[in-house]
Design an enzyme around this catalytic site. Structure first.
Site, PDB file in Angstrom:
ATOM      1  N   CYS A  37       0.827  -1.212   0.000  1.00  0.00           N
ATOM      2  CA  CYS A  37       0.000   0.000   0.000  1.00  0.00           C
ATOM      3  C   CYS A  37       0.858   1.258   0.000  1.00  0.00           C
ATOM      4  CB  CYS A  37      -0.849   0.052   1.266  1.00  0.00           C
ATOM      5  SG  CYS A  37      -1.985  -1.316   1.482  1.00  0.00           S
ATOM      6  N   CYS A  41      -2.992   4.810   2.770  1.00  0.00           N
ATOM      7  CA  CYS A  41      -4.081   3.833   2.629  1.00  0.00           C
ATOM      8  C   CYS A  41      -4.946   3.800   3.886  1.00  0.00           C
ATOM      9  CB  CYS A  41      -3.524   2.442   2.351  1.00  0.00           C
ATOM     10  SG  CYS A  41      -4.829   1.257   1.945  1.00  0.00           S
ATOM     11  N   CYS A  68      -2.615  -3.016  -3.491  1.00  0.00           N
ATOM     12  CA  CYS A  68      -3.869  -2.870  -2.747  1.00  0.00           C
ATOM     13  C   CYS A  68      -4.992  -2.410  -3.670  1.00  0.00           C
ATOM     14  CB  CYS A  68      -3.646  -1.846  -1.637  1.00  0.00           C
ATOM     15  SG  CYS A  68      -5.122  -1.373  -0.732  1.00  0.00           S
ATOM     16  N   CYS A  71      -6.054   1.493  -2.216  1.00  0.00           N
ATOM     17  CA  CYS A  71      -5.249   2.698  -2.457  1.00  0.00           C
ATOM     18  C   CYS A  71      -4.539   2.697  -3.812  1.00  0.00           C
ATOM     19  CB  CYS A  71      -4.234   2.907  -1.331  1.00  0.00           C
ATOM     20  SG  CYS A  71      -2.863   1.733  -1.307  1.00  0.00           S
TER      21      CYS A  71
END
Length: 192
Positions: A37, A41, A68, A71
């Site tokens: 991430c 995030c 992710c 994000c």
């Protein structure tokens, strides 16, 4: 080999406070989920001991971490099929725990709505249906191959209420757990 950076107090604070000013300066990966991430995030804060820090998204990718869904570090996206495979793998290992769409969405860094829609599109069933299928398959196996009580089996597969488990089991199979066990010898590997 890609260099993993130290999780300094500064970086850890950026992660736990979702500090957007650190985006692009580093990425963090979570060993338990296999996802990486941006510092900003909004996913659940991981345990610090499960976090690895990379200078680049490419570094995390080289170490086989997936981007992710929430994000989208550097605009990277995890293909839906891989995402659903990750979710089913998690369910397979945790079906006995209290699992909800929110818990699964948190674990895999997505929204409950998107998870529900994508999972059903890929598998043909909802995540909750998949969890139930997994629980009842394990319960049937335990009924056929162990002498555990119905209450022990219900608890083992994630049903804290034995009566609720027995009701759902009968609805799904047409017989109570006790009846199912009695006829186990005549059953030829049928699935639940």
């Amino acid at each position: 080999m890609t260099e993993i950076e130290t999780v300094t107090d500064e970086k850890w604070n950026a992660i736990i406070h979702n500090d957007v000013s650190y985006d692009g300066t580093f990425y963090y990966a979570v060993k338990t989920t296999g996802i990486f991430c941006r510092p900003s995030c909004k996913s659940r804060v991981p345990n610090k001991e499960n976090v690895l820090v990379f200078a680049t998204a490419e570094g995390a990718l080289k170490r086989h971490f997936r981007p992710c869904k929430r994000c989208r570090p550097n605009g990277l996206r995890l293909p839906d099929e891989e995402w659903v495979a990750q979710i089913t793998e998690y369910i397979d290992g945790h079906y006995h725990e209290p699992l909800t769409l929110s818990v699964l969405a948190d674990m895999c860094h997505g929204s409950p709505y998107h998870l529900q829609r994508t999972f059903k599109k890929i598998t043909g069933i909802s995540p909750i249906e998949y969890i139930q299928k997994k629980r009842f398959a394990k319960a049937g196996d335990l009924l056929m191959h162990t002498d555990k009580t119905v209450m022990e089996i219900a608890l083992t597969v994630g049903f804290p209420n034995t009566a609720h488990f027995a009701t759902l089991f009968k609805k799904r199979t047409g017989s109570s757990p006790t009846e199912y066990r009695k006829t186990a010898g005549t059953r030829q590997g049928g699935s639940l």
